[in-house]
Design a protein around this motif. Structure first.
Motif, PDB file in Angstrom:
ATOM      1  N   ALA A  66      17.683  64.807  86.133  1.00 51.71           N
ATOM      2  CA  ALA A  66      17.339  64.303  87.465  1.00 51.71           C
ATOM      3  C   ALA A  66      17.289  65.448  88.472  1.00 51.71           C
ATOM      4  N   PHE A  67      18.271  66.334  88.396  1.00 56.79           N
ATOM      5  CA  PHE A  67      18.307  67.492  89.289  1.00 56.79           C
ATOM      6  C   PHE A  67      17.064  68.357  89.080  1.00 56.79           C
ATOM      7  N   THR A  97      11.282  57.056  99.827  1.00 56.75           N
ATOM      8  CA  THR A  97      11.694  58.208  99.030  1.00 56.75           C
ATOM      9  C   THR A  97      12.954  57.903  98.232  1.00 56.75           C
ATOM     10  N   ILE A  98      13.922  57.275  98.868  1.00 55.16           N
ATOM     11  CA  ILE A  98      15.164  56.920  98.178  1.00 55.16           C
ATOM     12  C   ILE A  98      14.879  55.944  97.035  1.00 55.16           C
ATOM     13  N   ILE A 129      15.447  56.806  93.046  1.00 56.21           N
ATOM     14  CA  ILE A 129      16.357  56.022  92.208  1.00 56.21           C
ATOM     15  C   ILE A 129      15.629  55.486  90.988  1.00 56.21           C
ATOM     16  N   ARG A 130      14.429  54.931  91.190  1.00 56.75           N
ATOM     17  CA  ARG A 130      13.666  54.386  90.061  1.00 56.75           C
ATOM     18  C   ARG A 130      13.349  55.465  89.029  1.00 56.75           C
ATOM     19  N   MET A 131      12.977  56.644  89.497  1.00 56.43           N
ATOM     20  CA  MET A 131      12.553  57.702  88.576  1.00 56.43           C
ATOM     21  C   MET A 131      13.719  58.423  87.896  1.00 56.43           C
ATOM     22  N   GLY A 169       9.312  67.485  91.783  1.00 58.50           N
ATOM     23  CA  GLY A 169       9.674  66.390  92.674  1.00 58.50           C
ATOM     24  C   GLY A 169       8.969  65.104  92.308  1.00 58.50           C
ATOM     25  N   THR A 170       8.866  64.216  93.262  1.00 60.85           N
ATOM     26  CA  THR A 170       8.163  62.947  93.089  1.00 60.85           C
ATOM     27  C   THR A 170       7.139  62.852  94.210  1.00 60.85           C
TER      28      THR A 170
END
Length: 89
Positions: free
Chosen positions: A50-51, A34-35, A39-41, A58-59
């Motif tokens: 991003a927020f 998930t981390i 970070i990649r996205m 979400g992702t």
């Protein structure tokens, strides 16, 4: 609570490496994917974008994490003041 507060058996002369590695290795396995995905996205997005992404749709990894058995286990373990038993699902 940091590794030092958890009663880590490392000596200060050992540096932060061994305790940090042990602490991370004992964590929930789904969180690392998930981390990395987060970070990649979000690395090239503005903070607000991003927020919005993370608190909107979400992702895939975040959505998997939020619906996982491990999330429930972590919450229950915290409430019951016990160590969690991670299953990776």
């Amino acid at each position: 609570m940091g590794a030092g507060q958890r009663g880590c058996s490392c000596r200060p002369s050992d540096g932060p490496g061994p305790c940090t590695a042990d602490h991370l290795a004992s964590g929930p396995p789904l969180i690392f994917a998930t981390i990395k995905e987060t970070i990649r996205m979000t690395e090239n997005l503005k903070v607000q974008e991003a927020f919005d992404l993370m608190h909107g749709k979400g992702t895939p990894a975040v959505n998997t994490l939020y619906t996982s058995e491990d999330l429930l286990e972590g919450t229950c373990a915290f409430a019951e003041k016990r160590d969690p038993v991670w299953k990776g699902r």
